[in-house]
Design an enzyme around this catalytic site. Structure first.
Site, short mmCIF file in Angstrom:
data_model
loop_
_atom_site.label_atom_id
_atom_site.label_comp_id
_atom_site.label_asym_id
_atom_site.label_seq_id
_atom_site.Cartn_x
_atom_site.Cartn_y
_atom_site.Cartn_z
N ILE A 182 2.32 -7.37 4.78
CA ILE A 182 1.83 -6.05 4.44
C ILE A 182 3.02 -5.11 4.31
CG2 ILE A 182 0.33 -4.13 5.12
CD1 ILE A 182 -1.16 -6.82 4.58
N GLU A 183 3.08 -4.43 3.21
CA GLU A 183 4.12 -3.44 2.95
C GLU A 183 3.43 -2.09 2.83
OE1 GLU A 183 7.38 -2.38 -0.59
OE2 GLU A 183 6.17 -4.20 -0.71
N VAL A 184 3.88 -1.12 3.63
CA VAL A 184 3.41 0.26 3.48
C VAL A 184 4.62 1.06 3.04
CG1 VAL A 184 2.50 2.29 4.67
CG2 VAL A 184 1.57 0.02 5.19
N PHE B 48 0.85 -1.18 0.00
CA PHE B 48 0.00 0.00 0.00
C PHE B 48 0.89 1.24 0.00
CE2 PHE B 48 -2.41 -3.22 2.42
CZ PHE B 48 -3.50 -3.34 1.57
N SER C 137 9.99 1.38 2.20
CA SER C 137 8.94 0.50 2.70
C SER C 137 9.16 0.04 4.13
CB SER C 137 8.87 -0.76 1.82
OG SER C 137 8.62 -0.42 0.49
#
Length: 130
Positions: A124-126, A77, A113
Site C-alpha cells: 500500500i502506497e499513500v 492512494f 509516498s
C-alpha cells in the site's frame, strides 16, 4: 475508445473481516455490503468515487483474474491529509512503514509516498502530490 477513470478494483483476500477492519481503521475507508442480482452477499471498501471489491480466497466471484491470490496487489492512494499526519496516524495505529517518505512519480506529476502492507501483504502506497 477513451478511458475516463477507474471505477473499482478487486482484491482477493484471505480474510474479509481482517481486511475490512484494516482498511476502515487505517485508511478510513467505508465498508459496504451489497447484494448483486445473483443472490450473493459481497463486501467492498469505498472511498471518494471509487471502491475496492473484495473476494474471499477460494470463493471468488466470476469472472475473476486468471490467478487470484491474497497479497498480489500493489495499490497507490492519494491522500488529502498531509503526509506527516498520515505517517503519525500509521504509527499510532501500529502500522509499520516499510519505506518513506520518498519521492515518486504519479499519474499527474511528482509525489511523496509512504509504503506499508495490509494484512495479506499487499503493498500500500499513500502519497501526496508535491
Amino acid at each position: 475508445m477513451k478511458i475516463d477513470r477507474i471505477d473499482h478494483i478487486v482484491l482477493t483476500v484471505s480474510s474479509l473481516e481482517a481486511t475490512c477492519a484494516f482498511y476502515e481503521r487505517v485508511l478510513g475507508m467505508k465498508v459496504e455490503t451489497f447484494y448483486p442480482d445473483d443472490g450473493t452477499v459481497r463486501k467492498a471498501l469505498s472511498f471518494g468515487a471509487q471502491k475496492i471489491n473484495l473476494h474471499q480466497a477460494g470463493a471468488e466471484f466470476e469472472p475473476k483474474a486468471a490467478a487470484p491470490a491474497p497479497g498480489t496487489g500493489d495499490l497507490c492512494f492519494i491522500s488529502a491529509t498531509p503526509l506527516a499526519q498520515v505517517e503519525e496516524h500509521l504509527r499510532q495505529t501500529g502500522v509499520a512503514i516499510e519505506e518513506g517518505p520518498v519521492a515518486r512519480t504519479g499519474a499527474t506529476g511528482a509525489l511523496t509516498s509512504l509504503y506499508f502492507r495490509d494484512p495479506d501483504g499487499n503493498l500500500i502506497e499513500v502519497a501526496t502530490y508535491d
